[in-house]
Design a protein around this motif. Structure first.
Motif, PDB file in Angstrom:
ATOM      1  N   TRP A 109       5.192   5.415  -3.124  1.00  0.00           N
ATOM      2  CA  TRP A 109       3.909   5.173  -3.773  1.00  0.00           C
ATOM      3  C   TRP A 109       3.047   6.439  -3.749  1.00  0.00           C
ATOM      4  O   TRP A 109       2.511   6.841  -4.774  1.00  0.00           O
ATOM      5  CB  TRP A 109       3.188   4.038  -3.078  1.00  0.00           C
ATOM      6  N   GLY A 110       2.901   7.080  -2.602  1.00  0.00           N
ATOM      7  CA  GLY A 110       2.007   8.227  -2.486  1.00  0.00           C
ATOM      8  C   GLY A 110       2.521   9.485  -3.143  1.00  0.00           C
ATOM      9  O   GLY A 110       1.737  10.358  -3.507  1.00  0.00           O
ATOM     10  N   ASN A 149       0.799  -1.217   0.000  1.00  0.00           N
ATOM     11  CA  ASN A 149       0.000   0.000   0.000  1.00  0.00           C
ATOM     12  C   ASN A 149       0.835   1.272   0.000  1.00  0.00           C
ATOM     13  O   ASN A 149       0.410   2.299  -0.528  1.00  0.00           O
ATOM     14  CB  ASN A 149      -0.912  -0.039   1.232  1.00  0.00           C
ATOM     15  N   GLU A 150       2.018   1.216   0.591  1.00  0.00           N
ATOM     16  CA  GLU A 150       2.896   2.390   0.648  1.00  0.00           C
ATOM     17  C   GLU A 150       4.312   1.949   0.947  1.00  0.00           C
ATOM     18  O   GLU A 150       4.545   0.856   1.497  1.00  0.00           O
ATOM     19  CB  GLU A 150       2.413   3.369   1.721  1.00  0.00           C
ATOM     20  N   MET A 151       5.263   2.776   0.563  1.00  0.00           N
ATOM     21  CA  MET A 151       6.665   2.555   0.897  1.00  0.00           C
ATOM     22  C   MET A 151       7.240   3.870   1.401  1.00  0.00           C
ATOM     23  O   MET A 151       7.087   4.916   0.762  1.00  0.00           O
ATOM     24  CB  MET A 151       7.439   2.053  -0.326  1.00  0.00           C
ATOM     25  N   TYR A 152       7.894   3.810   2.555  1.00  0.00           N
ATOM     26  CA  TYR A 152       8.525   5.001   3.128  1.00  0.00           C
ATOM     27  C   TYR A 152      10.006   4.715   3.295  1.00  0.00           C
ATOM     28  O   TYR A 152      10.390   3.700   3.885  1.00  0.00           O
ATOM     29  CB  TYR A 152       7.899   5.340   4.474  1.00  0.00           C
ATOM     30  N   VAL A 153      10.842   5.609   2.756  1.00  0.00           N
ATOM     31  CA  VAL A 153      12.291   5.410   2.797  1.00  0.00           C
ATOM     32  C   VAL A 153      12.938   6.659   3.374  1.00  0.00           C
ATOM     33  O   VAL A 153      13.167   7.635   2.660  1.00  0.00           O
ATOM     34  CB  VAL A 153      12.854   5.104   1.392  1.00  0.00           C
ATOM     35  N   PRO A 154      13.219   6.664   4.689  1.00  0.00           N
ATOM     36  CA  PRO A 154      13.918   7.804   5.291  1.00  0.00           C
ATOM     37  C   PRO A 154      15.429   7.585   5.302  1.00  0.00           C
ATOM     38  O   PRO A 154      15.914   6.500   5.628  1.00  0.00           O
ATOM     39  CB  PRO A 154      13.356   7.819   6.721  1.00  0.00           C
TER      40      PRO A 154
END
Length: 665
Positions: free
Chosen positions: A324-325, A303-308
């Protein structure tokens, strides 16, 4: 990371090896009037919606688009053959306006039409690959950028890449209200060089993404990019090693069938969908148990991918992306090739996507379907009689790959013969690096090349699982292990019990994993029971987790509150579609998403349950991952827990030994 600005140009895609052979060919899609509502939109459907949008004066002469997808909530009960409800995002950059538009594709019951135009903050739609290319070109042509490049010894701007990066949380106050991006700058020595091996240190352009005006050029000190080669193509590092052929054959063809986008394999059936934002989606997952077709999942997606990135370097501290967003998995999906990405008896599914100029295109071989041998399923040797019983395991794999600038991500859903479903996420590609001065210690990363460091960073994958275990309404419990505290029941000190904690409402629905207590979660049916009288269920296991290594109150921490837990649970709501919220780009940090919905505190007991597992990995870079990274695997597992009365794979035939001295049964 961001969209690569040199990604596939518009126009016909190159031929994909193996794609034309009938034995391995893509399935011929049904006509739009025969499509099930879960199936991806066809190019023709996208085109008719875009034509209606273009006919409306409010979008102006130079509109931009960020995807068209089926409006799933309104389509859930539609029969095949009817028009499908859709949502589209369109922008008028000249007027600083954007809308989410609803409408219908044409079908037997209606012509294509548009219904509602809901204004959206013009800054917040995601960035398309086409906008990325225009932004990069604007930077290359800007006199200030050329001067900054010349100070670093770069005199040919055509060899420079600029990737537009999310600026959410770091917008300069003087540019408030503008749709912005900042640029990560890379240099190639030749056209076929690996640009991601040569970061341009200290140089950061900030660009208005509507006008492509370069608003500011930050120069934190000029240094010549590394001259060390970073290529990874065949033959670069000496002659290729000898490898013996390895062939995977199924003389009688595959053991699965594909009817449109309905897949059947062994006792499993499911439908394959595809959206602009999530890429591949699975719908209506069922298991045929005897003469009963039992539901397991209504929907499953990444549903989403977050890469900090966790590095204060001026070209790295702003790197934290909702891939994704803020960009979209659909248009970034790669075409797969037989013999390269997939081996064996393959079937492919294409996917149509909309580019930023409003032109549909088809990603050929977007989804790969195949069977794999999976070693031993179960085995026992009766040492008293000498009899051995073994069953080999095979699995049905459904996969797609997305290339997000430097990184490549593979997503592999596997269905197993014992009723298990698992997701394997494969991380590969090229690490995002920064320049580092000779002799300087890489305090917040790792040296991987001459004058090049890879920053410490993380990858979080927010999944969405709409459960339907033996019916549409389920309940959730958290299970953990503990030493039995009652001395009378634990006289020897070795008694362990499994404790179930019901998760009754959304206020209790943010859960943390803990391997030291064997924490997992149980989704139970409110209708079905097994022969022991227990509710039928499925167990969720999350073996790959990490915590966010960022200070409380930091932009990185406030942008993605969902990464603070490993599982969130909500009751289904039509407008709660994405774990990080509907429009995260340049929005107020944490203003939308699962942590906000949870405050409604709806009941989860007998609900249309939506689980939002968070799979995470902390990436501490290694020199062996440079200049290209071997696959790193993480994932999650759903396994039957009381769903069946006994091992459901007892009906598998024994394998035949390859030699007379072998024994399988």
């Amino acid at each position: 990371m961001s969209v690569i600005e040199d990604a596939a140009a518009t126009g016909p895609e190159p031929a994909v090896p193996g794609s034309a052979a009938p034995r391995y060919g893509r399935q011929t899609p049904p006509s739009p009037t025969e499509r099930h509502w879960t199936e991806p939109l066809a190019e023709s459907e996208i085109s008719e919606v875009v034509a209606l949008l273009r006919a409306d004066d409010r979008i102006g002469a130079r509109p931009r688009f960020w995807g068209v997808s089926v409006d799933e909530d309104r389509a859930r009960d539609l029969a095949a053959g009817y028009g499908r409800p859709v949502r589209a995002v369109v922008m008028n950059p000249d007027a600083h306006e954007a809308w989410e538009v609803t409408g219908w594709t044409s079908g037997a019951d209606r012509p294509a039409s548009l219904e509602t135009w809901t204004p959206v903050d013009a800054r917040r739609p995601g960035i398309s690959s086409e906008e990325a290319r225009m932004m990069a070109q604007a930077c290359r042509q800007h006199p200030g950028m050329r001067e900054a490049l010349a100070r670093r010894g770069i005199t040919d701007p055509s060899l420079v890449w600029v990737d537009p990066e999310s600026i959410t949380g770091f917008e300069p106050p003087e540019f408030a209200g503008r749709r912005l991006s900042w640029g990560a700058v890379w240099h190639r020595e030749t056209e076929d060089d690996n640009g991601y091996a040569r970061p341009v240190a200290g140089l950061v352009p900030i660009v208005d993404m509507e006008t492509f005006e370069v608003l500011r050029i930050e120069d934190h000190g000029a240094r010549t990019p590394t001259t060390e080669a970073g290529n990874y193509r065949s033959g670069t590092w000496g002659p290729d090693r000898d490898i013996a052929p390895l062939e995977i054959i199924q003389p009688d063809g595959p053991g699965f069938t594909v009817d449109g986008h309905l897949v059947r394999w062994q006792n499993w059936s499911f439908r394959v969908g595809f959206t602009h934002r999530e890429g591949m989606v699975l719908h209506d997952v069922r298991y045929l148990d005897g003469d009963r077709e039992r539901t397991v999942l209504r929907r499953a997606s990444i549903n989403e991918m977050y890469v900090p990135y966790l590095d204060p370097d001026p070209t790295a501290y702003r790197k934290n992306f909702f891939d994704w967003g803020e960009y979209g998995a659909g248009p970034l999906t790669a075409s797969l090739a037989l013999g390269c990405d997939c081996l064996g008896e393959i079937r492919y599914l294409d996917a149509a996507v909309l580019n930023g100029h409003g032109e549909p295109r088809t990603v050929r071989n977007a989804v790969c379907l195949h069977e794999e041998d999976a070693s031993i399923l179960w085995k026992h040797v009766n040492t008293r009689t000498g009899e051995a019983d073994v069953r080999r395991s095979r699995k049905m794999v459904v996969s797609f790959f997305a290339t997000v600038a430097n990184y490549d991500y593979g997503f592999y859903w596997s269905f197993h013969q014992d009723g298990t479903i698992d997701l394997e996420i494969k991380l590969t590609g090229i690490m995002s690096v920064t320049g580092i001065e000779p002799g300087r210690t890489a305090r917040h990363g790792r040296r991987v090349g001459a004058d090049v460091q890879a920053s410490n960073h993380q990858h979080y994958f927010g999944l969405r699982l709409d459960t339907a275990v033996d019916g549409p309404r389920n309940r959730l419990s958290e299970i953990h292990a503990e030493v039995d505290p009652d001395p009378e029941l634990n006289p020897y000190g070795n008694a362990c019990r499994m404790v179930a904690t019901p998760v009754r409402s959304e206020a209790e629905g943010a859960r943390s994993s803990d391997a030291s207590r064997a924490v997992h979660w149980l989704v139970e049916s409110t209708e079905g029971t097994n022969r022991f009288g227990d509710p039928t269920g499925y167990r969720l296991v999350l073996p790959n987790t990490t915590r966010l290594f960022a200070a409380p109150g930091s932009v990185v921490e406030r942008k993605a509150p969902f990464v603070s837990r490993q599982l969130w649970a909500t009751s289904y709501a039509a407008d709660e579609r994405f774990i990080a919220g509907e429009y995260p780009n340049q929005g107020p940090l944490g203003d939308d998403g699962v942590h906000v919905w949870q405050q409604a505190d709806r009941s989860l007991d007998g609900a249309e349950l939506v689980l939002w597992p968070v799979v995470g990995v902390h990436h501490d870079p290694r020199p062996e991952e440079w200049p290209i990274m071997a696959v790193h695997r993480i994932g999650m597992k759903l396994e039957p827990d009381g769903f069946f009365d006994r091992n459901p794979s007892l009906d598998l035939p024994a394998p035949e030994p390859a030699h007379d001295d072998g024994c399988c049964h």
